[in-house]
Motif scaffolding. Structure first.
Motif, PDB file in Angstrom:
ATOM      1  N   MET A  62     -22.469 -49.844 -57.887  1.00  0.00           N
ATOM      2  CA  MET A  62     -22.758 -50.650 -59.085  1.00  0.00           C
ATOM      3  C   MET A  62     -21.531 -50.703 -59.997  1.00  0.00           C
ATOM      4  O   MET A  62     -21.295 -51.715 -60.663  1.00  0.00           O
ATOM      5  N   PHE A 105     -24.994 -43.814 -57.218  1.00  0.00           N
ATOM      6  CA  PHE A 105     -25.121 -42.592 -58.005  1.00  0.00           C
ATOM      7  C   PHE A 105     -26.090 -42.922 -59.129  1.00  0.00           C
ATOM      8  O   PHE A 105     -25.763 -43.632 -60.072  1.00  0.00           O
ATOM      9  N   ILE A 125     -29.331 -42.892 -64.286  1.00  0.00           N
ATOM     10  CA  ILE A 125     -29.944 -43.608 -65.416  1.00  0.00           C
ATOM     11  C   ILE A 125     -31.301 -44.127 -64.963  1.00  0.00           C
ATOM     12  O   ILE A 125     -31.489 -44.443 -63.788  1.00  0.00           O
ATOM     13  N   ASN A 151     -32.779 -46.905 -65.592  1.00  0.00           N
ATOM     14  CA  ASN A 151     -32.865 -48.346 -65.310  1.00  0.00           C
ATOM     15  C   ASN A 151     -31.827 -48.801 -64.279  1.00  0.00           C
ATOM     16  O   ASN A 151     -31.360 -49.944 -64.334  1.00  0.00           O
ATOM     17  N   TYR A 152     -31.464 -47.914 -63.355  1.00  0.00           N
ATOM     18  CA  TYR A 152     -30.534 -48.319 -62.290  1.00  0.00           C
ATOM     19  C   TYR A 152     -31.180 -49.472 -61.521  1.00  0.00           C
ATOM     20  O   TYR A 152     -32.346 -49.378 -61.132  1.00  0.00           O
ATOM     21  N   PRO A 153     -30.431 -50.554 -61.282  1.00  0.00           N
ATOM     22  CA  PRO A 153     -31.046 -51.696 -60.586  1.00  0.00           C
ATOM     23  C   PRO A 153     -31.492 -51.312 -59.165  1.00  0.00           C
ATOM     24  O   PRO A 153     -31.079 -50.282 -58.638  1.00  0.00           O
ATOM     25  N   ALA A 185     -30.632 -54.330 -53.752  1.00  0.00           N
ATOM     26  CA  ALA A 185     -30.097 -55.551 -54.376  1.00  0.00           C
ATOM     27  C   ALA A 185     -28.623 -55.363 -54.742  1.00  0.00           C
ATOM     28  O   ALA A 185     -27.814 -56.279 -54.586  1.00  0.00           O
ATOM     29  N   VAL A 186     -28.280 -54.158 -55.220  1.00  0.00           N
ATOM     30  CA  VAL A 186     -26.881 -53.851 -55.553  1.00  0.00           C
ATOM     31  C   VAL A 186     -26.023 -53.976 -54.298  1.00  0.00           C
ATOM     32  O   VAL A 186     -24.989 -54.653 -54.287  1.00  0.00           O
ATOM     33  N   HIS A 227     -26.477 -57.511 -60.646  1.00  0.00           N
ATOM     34  CA  HIS A 227     -27.223 -56.247 -60.603  1.00  0.00           C
ATOM     35  C   HIS A 227     -26.427 -55.089 -61.181  1.00  0.00           C
ATOM     36  O   HIS A 227     -25.984 -54.196 -60.455  1.00  0.00           O
ATOM     37  N   ILE A 228     -26.234 -55.135 -62.500  1.00  0.00           N
ATOM     38  CA  ILE A 228     -25.550 -54.023 -63.163  1.00  0.00           C
ATOM     39  C   ILE A 228     -26.346 -53.604 -64.394  1.00  0.00           C
ATOM     40  O   ILE A 228     -27.064 -54.413 -64.978  1.00  0.00           O
ATOM     41  N   ALA A 229     -26.231 -52.341 -64.754  1.00  0.00           N
ATOM     42  CA  ALA A 229     -26.901 -51.814 -65.941  1.00  0.00           C
ATOM     43  C   ALA A 229     -25.904 -50.932 -66.676  1.00  0.00           C
ATOM     44  O   ALA A 229     -25.032 -50.333 -66.051  1.00  0.00           O
ATOM     45  N   PRO A 230     -26.012 -50.853 -68.001  1.00  0.00           N
ATOM     46  CA  PRO A 230     -25.100 -49.970 -68.734  1.00  0.00           C
ATOM     47  C   PRO A 230     -25.328 -48.516 -68.317  1.00  0.00           C
ATOM     48  O   PRO A 230     -26.444 -48.141 -67.950  1.00  0.00           O
ATOM     49  N   ARG A 231     -24.245 -47.746 -68.335  1.00  0.00           N
ATOM     50  CA  ARG A 231     -24.370 -46.330 -67.966  1.00  0.00           C
ATOM     51  C   ARG A 231     -23.758 -45.507 -69.109  1.00  0.00           C
ATOM     52  O   ARG A 231     -22.579 -45.180 -69.087  1.00  0.00           O
ATOM     53  N   PRO A 232     -24.554 -45.238 -70.144  1.00  0.00           N
ATOM     54  CA  PRO A 232     -24.012 -44.520 -71.300  1.00  0.00           C
ATOM     55  C   PRO A 232     -23.705 -43.061 -70.952  1.00  0.00           C
ATOM     56  O   PRO A 232     -24.256 -42.528 -69.981  1.00  0.00           O
ATOM     57  N   GLN A 255     -23.892 -39.004 -71.154  1.00  0.00           N
ATOM     58  CA  GLN A 255     -25.068 -38.142 -71.328  1.00  0.00           C
ATOM     59  C   GLN A 255     -24.680 -36.673 -71.235  1.00  0.00           C
ATOM     60  O   GLN A 255     -23.574 -36.342 -70.842  1.00  0.00           O
TER      61      GLN A 255
END
Lengths: 193, 534
Positions: free
Chosen positions: A78, A100, A103, A105-107, A111-112, B343-348, B350
């Motif tokens: 991703m 990895f 989180i 909300n990992y897609p 699909a990735v 297909h991406i999401a933020p990865r803050p 932690q």
């Protein structure tokens, strides 16, 4: 000749070690280099990236312009997609295919991987599995560097090998061996594609 | 002698300072400045103690200690992140009046775009405010070269000198050639004119006059500086002023037909600006941070001359410069060929796995749900992440050391219950004084010192008060029966929650020290131990 590389991954995955090896090789070969990193808060399990610029000419900017990345090396699929739109039209992506997920909300993982696979010329390999199979479990990042090596024509494979030996020198013979083996494994795989 | 090394901007600054013959570096860790002091600590001179390099408790103690070294005749470097300038502003500004004996260079590393900071203030304003010379290197080599020049200038003018860098220089690597001999350290040669350092009003007025009288010389030095350069293009074209690091983005975009003034030494070289203005039809100011130069140009050229930059919207008003926004300011189009991926999401960022702060916030999340009318005041460090999901148990992060005092003020106003979380290093940095205020009034607040025995956020540097927190709290007047030490571990969560409930019920000051080592420093020690056993 110039090559603009973006490295990406998750904090702690070892992208900076890849950058250090390339940097050492460039210094020895007299190739100009600039490499921008981000330290501090973003290192804590967040997404990390580094711009690494190589050129036989003087380099001004520490950062690569959007649309100017020739080679994207990623430790995570991703995180490779995140910088897709930074590539030049014939830019190459070399990435680990192992998500990895840290989180909520990992897609959707398939699909990735599907979106990644649809990109022409992408090299996506499960380097962690490869590292375990070859009994060099802690050197997955050097497998990735080996996979990318044919796409770094500005530096020879031998220069990169010498840099690995010098960077890991203080960690002892066994660690140097493991990292060189990992690098060669990646390189072989890449040239056989 | 000449050596070529691959160095971060921070490391180039450090090596430059060593070559300039410093006797000490005084600093508090802060991104993006931390690696300067670390490089000196690991250098042969740092290891041997020949150059003093232990971390200071905060930026104010750092600045003052450096001035003490200067008083004794030796050179000292002070390093901090930009907001650290606020902490040391008092001695910093007054040191322009006392003047210096041994050279003093103050390095402020700014963080435009706030990669790891709470604001993007521009330290150049402090240089102007204090009426001293200041530098802004454009690249790693210049950062190295400038250090010797800055220390020499400091001693010649008997003034502290400020150097400002930004994240993209501080944390970017390039080859640096270090040539020439390392200068020997100054000999012990204490100040004889001690009245200069004694800023009683009668002396302060005289010293301020001296500072004012030096302004012409300071300006002349910037005007003639080898670090400032004017490249004239075709007459009547666009004039560009590029400050420090911004010079690189302008050269990268390489627009045709411009004239370019590079500024790396201040105050603004007015004669060079006039020369540029006379040659060109308008000026674009490209500077990282705030529109410091852009604001001053109309005073030099008159309001009729067209000046553009961040204030006029030709460059973004906020955020760091990039090759993209600088190219856009020249009307050049981006070369992007692909749309962003889907297909991406933020990865803050932690908490690390196993981190003690995690357990502290697991407890606080529970407490918060039981007392929804309560508030938890936080501070600056890894634990600020407790404000984010899944914990969402932190209501403030203002500045270093603010947690306890914000809490006290809110409690004074009648808010209840009031809790605060502060890290160990932040507590000694500037939280202790606030705890004294709270102890003096027995304020109705519950303070949690989340003690991981390190300055974690910046990479696990030593923390000034390690193993002294109980003694400090008792010494400041916290009552013994309301001072507790707990170990934040998953198995202790219920017991800690119960203790907090009890202390919330007590209408007075309580302190709970949650003590467990940072996972990063622990892992590092274990690796080192393993290596020595082999």
């Amino acid at each position: 000749m110039k090559l603009d590389i973006k490295l990406s991954g998750v904090g702690g995955q070892g992208i900076l070690s890849i950058a250090t090896v390339i940097g050492q090789a460039a210094l020895t070969d007299g190739i100009n280099l600039k490499q921008a990193e981000v330290h501090g808060m973003s290192q804590r399990g967040g997404d990390v990236q580094s711009d690494l610029r190589l050129s036989t000419e003087p380099i001004y900017s520490d950062l690569i312009a959007k649309g100017g990345v020739d080679l994207l090396i990623s430790m995570e699929p991703m995180e490779a997609l995140r910088y897709r739109n930074w590539l030049t039209p014939d830019g190459v992506i070399v990435t680990s295919s192992k998500p990895f997920v840290n989180i909520p909300n990992y897609p959707d993982e398939s699909a990735v991987l599907a979106e990644l696979a649809a990109i022409p010329g992408v090299i996506s390999v499960d380097i962690e599995q490869m590292a375990r199979d070859a009994e060099v479990p802690r050197s997955a990042n050097m497998i990735l560097l080996g996979l990318a090596a044919p796409h770094i024509p500005i530096l020879s494979a031998d220069s990169l090998r010498e840099a690995i030996a010098s960077i890991f020198a203080r960690k002892g013979e066994a660690i140097i061996e493991a990292n060189l083996r990992a690098f060669n494994l990646g390189l072989q795989y890449s040239t056989s594609l | 002698m000449s050596e070529k090394r691959l160095l971060l901007g921070d490391e180039a600054v450090a090596l430059g300072a060593l070559y300039a013959g410093i006797s000490g570096v005084y600093a508090y860790p802060g991104t993006p400045s931390t690696e300067i002091t670390e490089f000196i600590q690991l250098s042969p001179q740092g290891r041997s103690g020949e150059v003093r390099s232990r971390w200071c408790t905060n930026e104010k103690t750092a600045m003052e200690t450096a001035l003490g070294m200067s008083f004794a005749g030796k050179r000292a470097l002070v390093c901090m992140k930009h907001v650290g300038m606020n902490v040391c502003a008092d001695p910093f500004v007054n040191s322009a009046s006392t003047g210096v004996r041994g050279g003093v260079v103050v390095l402020a590393a700014d963080d435009p775009s706030m990669h790891s900071s709470q604001n993007e203030q521009d330290s150049r304003f402090y240089g102007k405010f204090a009426l001293i010379p200041f530098f802004e290197p454009s690249n790693q080599q210049e950062a190295f070269d400038m250090m010797a020049a800055a220390f020499d200038l400091s001693e010649e003018l008997e003034l502290p000198v400020l150097m400002r860098t930004v994240t993209r220089l501080a944390h970017s690597r390039a080859a640096v050639v270090a040539s020439g001999q390392m200068r020997a350290q100054n000999k012990l040669d204490p100040e004889t004119e001690t009245a200069n350092w004694n800023l009683l009003p009668i002396n302060a007025r005289r010293r301020y006059q001296v500072l004012i009288s030096k302004q012409g010389e300071i300006a002349a030095r910037a005007e003639a500086s080898p670090f400032n350069a004017l490249e004239l293009g075709p007459k009547g074209g666009l004039g560009v002023i590029a400050c420090g690091n911004a010079y690189n983005y302008v050269k990268e975009a390489a627009p045709q037909g411009i004239s370019l003034l590079k500024i790396s030494q201040y105050p603004i070289p007015a004669a060079l600006v006039h020369k540029l203005a006379d040659h060109c039809s308008s000026i674009l100011v490209v500077e990282d941070g705030q529109p410091f130069v852009e604001e001053q140009i109309p005073a030099l050229l008159g309001a009729g001359y067209k000046v553009e930059g961040r204030l006029t919207g030709r460059l973004p008003r906020t955020g760091e410069l990039s090759p993209d926004n600088v190219a856009a300011a020249f009307g050049l189009e981006a070369k992007t060929s692909f749309a962003p991926a889907e297909h991406i999401a933020p990865r803050p960022p932690q908490f690390c796995q196993g981190c003690g702060h995690r357990d502290v916030f697991t407890v606080l999340k529970q407490i918060y749900s039981e007392y929804p009318q309560g508030r938890i005041f936080g501070d600056v460090g890894c634990y600020t992440l407790g404000a984010l999901p899944p914990f969402k148990a932190l209501d403030s992060c203002l500045d270093m050391g603010s947690a306890i005092t914000l809490a006290k003020g809110a409690a004074d106003a009648g808010l209840y219950p009031v809790l605060t979380v502060i890290g160990d290093s932040t507590f000694t940095h500037s939280g202790m004084t606030g705890l004294l205020d709270a102890a003096n009034e027995n304020s109705d607040i519950t303070v949690i010192i989340s003690d991981n025995l390190a300055t974690g956020m910046t990479g696990g540097q030593e923390s000034a008060g390690t193993h002294k927190y109980e003694a400090i709290c008792l010494g400041l007047g916290v009552e013994r029966e309301h001072l507790h030490v707990v170990v934040p571990l998953p198995k202790n969560i219920e017991a800690i929650a119960e203790l907090i409930r009890k202390e919330i019920a007590y209408h007075g000051l309580s302190v709970i020290i949650a003590q467990r080592e940072c996972m990063q420093t622990l892992a590092r020690k274990q690796r080192a131990k393993k290596a020595t056993e082999k």
